[in-house]
Design a protein around this motif. Structure first.
Motif, PDB file in Angstrom:
ATOM      1  N   SER A  11     -36.753 114.962  29.244  1.00  0.00           N
ATOM      2  CA  SER A  11     -37.032 115.777  30.424  1.00  0.00           C
ATOM      3  C   SER A  11     -38.446 115.530  30.945  1.00  0.00           C
ATOM      4  O   SER A  11     -38.657 115.371  32.147  1.00  0.00           O
ATOM      5  N   LEU A  12     -39.418 115.481  30.043  1.00  0.00           N
ATOM      6  CA  LEU A  12     -40.804 115.250  30.449  1.00  0.00           C
ATOM      7  C   LEU A  12     -40.996 113.841  31.004  1.00  0.00           C
ATOM      8  O   LEU A  12     -41.734 113.649  31.976  1.00  0.00           O
ATOM      9  N   LYS A  13     -40.337 112.856  30.415  1.00  0.00           N
ATOM     10  CA  LYS A  13     -40.461 111.467  30.879  1.00  0.00           C
ATOM     11  C   LYS A  13     -39.941 111.290  32.296  1.00  0.00           C
ATOM     12  O   LYS A  13     -40.452 110.465  33.049  1.00  0.00           O
ATOM     13  N   THR A  14     -38.930 112.055  32.677  1.00  0.00           N
ATOM     14  CA  THR A  14     -38.379 111.902  34.024  1.00  0.00           C
ATOM     15  C   THR A  14     -39.260 112.553  35.088  1.00  0.00           C
ATOM     16  O   THR A  14     -39.134 112.246  36.263  1.00  0.00           O
ATOM     17  N   GLN A  15     -40.155 113.452  34.671  1.00  0.00           N
ATOM     18  CA  GLN A  15     -41.007 114.158  35.633  1.00  0.00           C
ATOM     19  C   GLN A  15     -42.174 113.314  36.137  1.00  0.00           C
ATOM     20  O   GLN A  15     -42.595 113.455  37.276  1.00  0.00           O
ATOM     21  N   LYS A  16     -42.726 112.449  35.294  1.00  0.00           N
ATOM     22  CA  LYS A  16     -43.926 111.682  35.661  1.00  0.00           C
ATOM     23  C   LYS A  16     -43.763 110.234  35.233  1.00  0.00           C
ATOM     24  O   LYS A  16     -43.207 109.952  34.174  1.00  0.00           O
ATOM     25  N   THR A  17     -44.284 109.315  36.043  1.00  0.00           N
ATOM     26  CA  THR A  17     -44.258 107.907  35.661  1.00  0.00           C
ATOM     27  C   THR A  17     -45.650 107.410  35.273  1.00  0.00           C
ATOM     28  O   THR A  17     -45.765 106.516  34.447  1.00  0.00           O
ATOM     29  N   ASP A  18     -46.699 107.971  35.838  1.00  0.00           N
ATOM     30  CA  ASP A  18     -48.065 107.607  35.497  1.00  0.00           C
ATOM     31  C   ASP A  18     -48.387 108.113  34.091  1.00  0.00           C
ATOM     32  O   ASP A  18     -48.110 109.271  33.753  1.00  0.00           O
ATOM     33  N   THR A  19     -48.983 107.264  33.249  1.00  0.00           N
ATOM     34  CA  THR A  19     -49.268 107.615  31.858  1.00  0.00           C
ATOM     35  C   THR A  19     -50.156 108.850  31.752  1.00  0.00           C
ATOM     36  O   THR A  19     -49.886 109.745  30.953  1.00  0.00           O
ATOM     37  N   LEU A  20     -51.217 108.905  32.538  1.00  0.00           N
ATOM     38  CA  LEU A  20     -52.124 110.047  32.480  1.00  0.00           C
ATOM     39  C   LEU A  20     -51.411 111.334  32.891  1.00  0.00           C
ATOM     40  O   LEU A  20     -51.525 112.364  32.225  1.00  0.00           O
ATOM     41  N   GLU A  21     -50.655 111.279  33.963  1.00  0.00           N
ATOM     42  CA  GLU A  21     -49.931 112.473  34.432  1.00  0.00           C
ATOM     43  C   GLU A  21     -48.862 112.909  33.427  1.00  0.00           C
ATOM     44  O   GLU A  21     -48.653 114.100  33.208  1.00  0.00           O
ATOM     45  N   LEU A  22     -48.202 111.941  32.796  1.00  0.00           N
ATOM     46  CA  LEU A  22     -47.206 112.265  31.777  1.00  0.00           C
ATOM     47  C   LEU A  22     -47.867 112.935  30.575  1.00  0.00           C
ATOM     48  O   LEU A  22     -47.381 113.946  30.063  1.00  0.00           O
ATOM     49  N   ALA A  23     -49.009 112.392  30.135  1.00  0.00           N
ATOM     50  CA  ALA A  23     -49.739 112.988  29.004  1.00  0.00           C
ATOM     51  C   ALA A  23     -50.170 114.412  29.334  1.00  0.00           C
ATOM     52  O   ALA A  23     -50.050 115.315  28.501  1.00  0.00           O
ATOM     53  N   LYS A  24     -50.641 114.633  30.546  1.00  0.00           N
ATOM     54  CA  LYS A  24     -51.054 115.977  30.960  1.00  0.00           C
ATOM     55  C   LYS A  24     -49.859 116.921  30.998  1.00  0.00           C
ATOM     56  O   LYS A  24     -49.971 118.094  30.653  1.00  0.00           O
ATOM     57  N   GLU A  25     -48.713 116.420  31.407  1.00  0.00           N
ATOM     58  CA  GLU A  25     -47.494 117.234  31.454  1.00  0.00           C
ATOM     59  C   GLU A  25     -47.049 117.642  30.044  1.00  0.00           C
ATOM     60  O   GLU A  25     -46.660 118.788  29.812  1.00  0.00           O
ATOM     61  N   VAL A  26     -47.129 116.715  29.101  1.00  0.00           N
ATOM     62  CA  VAL A  26     -46.782 117.018  27.713  1.00  0.00           C
ATOM     63  C   VAL A  26     -47.765 118.055  27.153  1.00  0.00           C
ATOM     64  O   VAL A  26     -47.364 119.020  26.504  1.00  0.00           O
ATOM     65  N   ILE A  67     -49.080 115.575  19.228  1.00  0.00           N
ATOM     66  CA  ILE A  67     -49.156 114.138  18.938  1.00  0.00           C
ATOM     67  C   ILE A  67     -47.752 113.544  18.835  1.00  0.00           C
ATOM     68  O   ILE A  67     -47.463 112.499  19.417  1.00  0.00           O
ATOM     69  N   SER A  68     -46.889 114.217  18.122  1.00  0.00           N
ATOM     70  CA  SER A  68     -45.522 113.729  17.934  1.00  0.00           C
ATOM     71  C   SER A  68     -44.779 113.630  19.272  1.00  0.00           C
ATOM     72  O   SER A  68     -44.090 112.642  19.543  1.00  0.00           O
ATOM     73  N   LEU A  69     -44.920 114.648  20.097  1.00  0.00           N
ATOM     74  CA  LEU A  69     -44.243 114.647  21.400  1.00  0.00           C
ATOM     75  C   LEU A  69     -44.828 113.575  22.328  1.00  0.00           C
ATOM     76  O   LEU A  69     -44.088 112.903  23.052  1.00  0.00           O
ATOM     77  N   LEU A  70     -46.147 113.379  22.288  1.00  0.00           N
ATOM     78  CA  LEU A  70     -46.765 112.306  23.085  1.00  0.00           C
ATOM     79  C   LEU A  70     -46.229 110.947  22.646  1.00  0.00           C
ATOM     80  O   LEU A  70     -45.890 110.104  23.488  1.00  0.00           O
ATOM     81  N   ARG A  71     -46.131 110.739  21.357  1.00  0.00           N
ATOM     82  CA  ARG A  71     -45.586 109.473  20.847  1.00  0.00           C
ATOM     83  C   ARG A  71     -44.139 109.283  21.268  1.00  0.00           C
ATOM     84  O   ARG A  71     -43.712 108.178  21.593  1.00  0.00           O
ATOM     85  N   GLN A  72     -43.393 110.379  21.288  1.00  0.00           N
ATOM     86  CA  GLN A  72     -41.975 110.294  21.625  1.00  0.00           C
ATOM     87  C   GLN A  72     -41.759 109.939  23.100  1.00  0.00           C
ATOM     88  O   GLN A  72     -40.727 109.373  23.443  1.00  0.00           O
ATOM     89  N   VAL A  73     -42.733 110.244  23.966  1.00  0.00           N
ATOM     90  CA  VAL A  73     -42.608 109.841  25.374  1.00  0.00           C
ATOM     91  C   VAL A  73     -43.276 108.495  25.633  1.00  0.00           C
ATOM     92  O   VAL A  73     -43.371 108.049  26.770  1.00  0.00           O
ATOM     93  N   GLY A  74     -43.763 107.847  24.551  1.00  0.00           N
ATOM     94  CA  GLY A  74     -44.313 106.499  24.684  1.00  0.00           C
ATOM     95  C   GLY A  74     -45.814 106.412  24.837  1.00  0.00           C
ATOM     96  O   GLY A  74     -46.336 105.369  25.233  1.00  0.00           O
TER      97      GLY A  74
END
Length: 176
Positions: A11-26, A67-74
């Motif tokens: 779900s989080l991966k589909t919300q953002k494509t930019d790495t920084l924005e995805l990390a902030k979302e997580v 950390i685990s969730l960040l790793r899981q989204v790549g």
């Protein structure tokens, strides 16, 4: 990989494509959906799957969940172990494990080191609580562990609001 995180990670991966924005979302997801129980331990007391289901845990448990969730989204994320202010300084020449008492999350995004802690729901991305503001921590990466300065990009402050009532005598002061 923790299978309980799969749906959330997708779900989080589909919300953002930019790495920084995805990390902030997580970061925002963990910060707003999980509650810190006030404990500061170096090691987890419960499996991360249980923390995920209960939605509460120690600071280290929540940061390891991040950390685990960040790793899981790549996104590459790693733990940084520290000794909090009240626990005392670490002797870098003899860094015994008993001298550390807390774990932060570290990500390197767009060439910048970012330290994260999800215990305070009001902290913005990249800021740390005051008890984490110590000189250095140990970044734990397989075969490449290193000392890392503990810094945040902004100065922090603490505001305290107090109300007092003056008594009938000059020497009487009552807090409310």
């Amino acid at each position: 990989k923790i299978s309980a995180f799969d749906a959330t990670a997708q779900s989080l991966k589909t919300q953002k494509t930019d790495t920084l924005e995805l990390a902030k979302e997580v970061y925002k997801y963990v910060q707003s959906n999980f509650t810190w129980d006030g404990n500061k331990y170096l090691f987890t007391q419960n499996p991360l799957k249980d923390i995920y289901n209960r939605k509460t845990g120690s600071g280290t448990e929540l940061n390891l969940l991040l950390i685990s969730l960040l790793r899981q989204v790549g996104i590459e994320a790693n733990p940084v172990v520290i000794s909090t202010r009240e626990h005392g300084r670490i002797w870098k020449e003899y860094p015994m494990i008993t001298r550390f008492n807390y774990t932060l999350a570290h990500v390197k995004i767009k060439g910048k080191d970012v330290l994260l802690d999800v215990t305070d729901k009001n902290l913005r991305w990249g800021l740390l609580p005051s008890f984490c503001m110590v000189g250095e921590g140990r970044l734990l990466i397989n075969n490449k562990s290193q000392w890392l300065p503990i810094r945040t990009p902004e100065k922090s402050g603490e505001m305290i609001n107090m109300e007092f009532t003056f008594g009938e005598k000059e020497s009487e002061l009552e807090s409310q």
